[in-house]
Design an enzyme around this catalytic site. Structure first.
Site, PDB file in Angstrom:
ATOM      1  N   GLY A 157       0.850  -1.191   0.000  1.00 13.03           N
ATOM      2  CA  GLY A 157       0.000   0.000   0.000  1.00 13.03           C
ATOM      3  C   GLY A 157       0.881   1.235   0.000  1.00 13.03           C
ATOM      4  NE  ARG A 158      -2.000   6.064   2.055  1.00 14.20           N
ATOM      5  CZ  ARG A 158      -3.231   5.710   2.376  1.00 14.20           C
ATOM      6  NH1 ARG A 158      -4.172   5.701   1.463  1.00 14.20           N
ATOM      7  NH2 ARG A 158      -3.545   5.396   3.617  1.00 14.20           N
ATOM      8  CB  ILE A 159       3.252   2.563   4.707  1.00 11.76           C
ATOM      9  CG1 ILE A 159       2.381   3.700   5.275  1.00 11.76           C
ATOM     10  CG2 ILE A 159       4.533   2.406   5.525  1.00 11.76           C
ATOM     11  CD1 ILE A 159       1.873   3.476   6.683  1.00 11.76           C
ATOM     12  CB  THR A 238       6.731  -0.082  11.055  1.00  9.78           C
ATOM     13  OG1 THR A 238       6.573  -0.403   9.669  1.00  9.78           O
ATOM     14  CG2 THR A 238       8.203   0.001  11.386  1.00  9.78           C
ATOM     15  NE  ARG A 240      -2.613  -0.138  14.719  1.00 10.93           N
ATOM     16  CZ  ARG A 240      -2.124   1.011  14.261  1.00 10.93           C
ATOM     17  NH1 ARG A 240      -0.834   1.112  13.976  1.00 10.93           N
ATOM     18  NH2 ARG A 240      -2.902   2.061  14.119  1.00 10.93           N
ATOM     19  CD  GLU A 269       1.799  -1.035  20.288  1.00  6.63           C
ATOM     20  OE1 GLU A 269       1.330   0.114  20.401  1.00  6.63           O
ATOM     21  OE2 GLU A 269       2.158  -1.512  19.218  1.00  6.63           O
ATOM     22  CG  HIS A 286       2.965   2.384  17.883  1.00  5.05           C
ATOM     23  ND1 HIS A 286       1.849   1.595  18.011  1.00  5.05           N
ATOM     24  CD2 HIS A 286       2.875   2.959  16.651  1.00  5.05           C
ATOM     25  CE1 HIS A 286       1.109   1.682  16.914  1.00  5.05           C
ATOM     26  NE2 HIS A 286       1.708   2.506  16.073  1.00  5.05           N
TER      27      HIS A 286
HETATM   28  C1  GLV Z   1      -0.032   4.677  13.657  1.00  5.15           C
HETATM   29  O1  GLV Z   1       0.290   3.590  14.034  1.00  5.15           O
HETATM   30  C2  GLV Z   1      -1.161   4.927  12.825  1.00  5.15           C
HETATM   31  O2  GLV Z   1      -1.953   4.018  12.543  1.00  5.15           O
HETATM   32  O3  GLV Z   1      -1.328   6.082  12.416  1.00  5.15           O
END
Ligand code: GLV
Length: 328
Positions: A157-159, A238, A240, A269, A286
């Site tokens: 996706g975008r990330i 990075t 969830r 968390e 996080h």
């Molecule tokens: C951070 O974890 C977000 O979902 O923006």
């Protein structure tokens, strides 16, 4: 008529606070800890709008505690697994998130973790800081090269794409799996090759997760996936925590099934199991989107969504637009 009542579970930043004050009667949670649940249930009572962080569970119980006047929940995060969206929709409550503004910042941080675990930066920092470094040595804290290796991305996706784009400077081979292959022009731009999920796990030297948490991705990385990975490979998470089965990861690290991990997110968390506190694991609390610029933008988007809603406009990043058609 007075301004709508808004409760924000965090104080936000100056600019978003100023904007909010123009449009709402605002109450902020100002405690150092996240608001305890019983208190939160009291604080949301009677509010028209809620600004929440990913740490708050927005479920039917909370919506009932808020009561029938609640119209919008604006989450300051792109992930919205903390929100029961169908329960909101059933009550005609709009839900918004903050997509788009944190991709590059989160990709930067993914690379921060990847580099840190590959080159043993945290161990080196500890040695240098503690005074334990007494001499240079040829084989001291030797890590593993990043350049020229294979980067495996789960979720383009975008990330995921922003992470892949950064890899070209390291002359990496990029392979990925996603719900469907990306458009040919994206694959070309990123020099990324689509493969089955199993193949990505098998071939990656660095395996980075970029899927959202949902029913299909919960526990996606378990014993079988870890067993497929190279013994020299690293897992980077990075997204969830619950996307990875933490006990399986601890077991794999203990048995040397993989070389290490770099984790920004955890199953429960802020609890980090002792089994993850290892030299070959880099841990972060996080921080993926945690730059001042990006966190401010995220808060601003939440504020703009709330303002748009009460101006009778479509909130720019609404997740359940059906509620707008339901006639509020
Ligand atoms: C951070 O974890 C977000 O979902 O923006």
């Amino acid at each position: 008529m007075g301004k709508p009542q808004l409760f924000s579970t965090h104080v936000l930043f100056d600019e978003p606070r100023k904007k909010l004050a123009e449009h709402f009667d605002v109450e902020y949670w100002t405690g150092n800890e996240r608001p305890p649940r019983p208190e939160l249930l009291k604080l949301v009572s009677g509010k028209n709008a809620l600004i929440s962080l990913l740490t708050e569970k927005i479920d039917a119980e909370l919506l009932d505690a808020a009561g029938p006047n609640l119209r919008i929940v604006a989450n300051v995060a792109v992930g919205f697994d903390n929100i029961d969206v169908p329960a909101c929709t059933a009550r005609k409550i709009a839900v918004t998130n903050t997509p788009g503004v944190l991709d590059e910042t989160t990709a930067d941080f993914t690379w921060t973790l990847l580099m840190a675990v590959a080159r043993r930066l945290v161990e080196g920092d500890r040695m240098a800081r503690s005074g334990a470094w007494t001499k240079w040595n040829l084989d001291q804290l030797c890590g593993t090269d990043v350049w020229g290796k294979t980067l495996g991305i789960i979720g383009l996706g975008r990330i995921g794409r922003a992470v892949a784009r950064r890899a070209s400077g390291f002359q990496m081979n990029i392979i990925y799996n996603s719900t469907k292959p990306a458009a040919p022009e994206i694959e070309k731009e990123l020099h990324a090759e689509y493969m089955s999920r199993d193949q990505v796990f098998e071939q990656a030297d660095f395996l980075s997760l970029h899927v959202p948490l949902n029913d299909a991705t919960r526990g996606l990385v378990g014993p079988a996936e870890l067993a497929r990975m190279k013994r020299t490979a690293f897992l980077i998470n990075t997204t969830r925590g619950p996307v990875v089965q933490e006990t399986a990861l601890i077991d794999a690290l203990e048995r040397g099934v993989i070389a290490g991990a770099a984790l920004d997110v955890f199953e429960r968390e802020p609890i980090i199991p002792d089994g993850l506190r290892r030299d070959n694991v880099v841990l972060a609390p996080h921080l993926g989107s945690a730059s001042v610029e990006t966190r401010t933008k995220m808060a601003l988007i939440a504020v703009e969504n709330a303002i748009a809603f009460f101006d009778g406009k479509r909130p720019p990043t609404i997740l359940n637009p059906d509620v707008l058609r339901l006639g509020i």
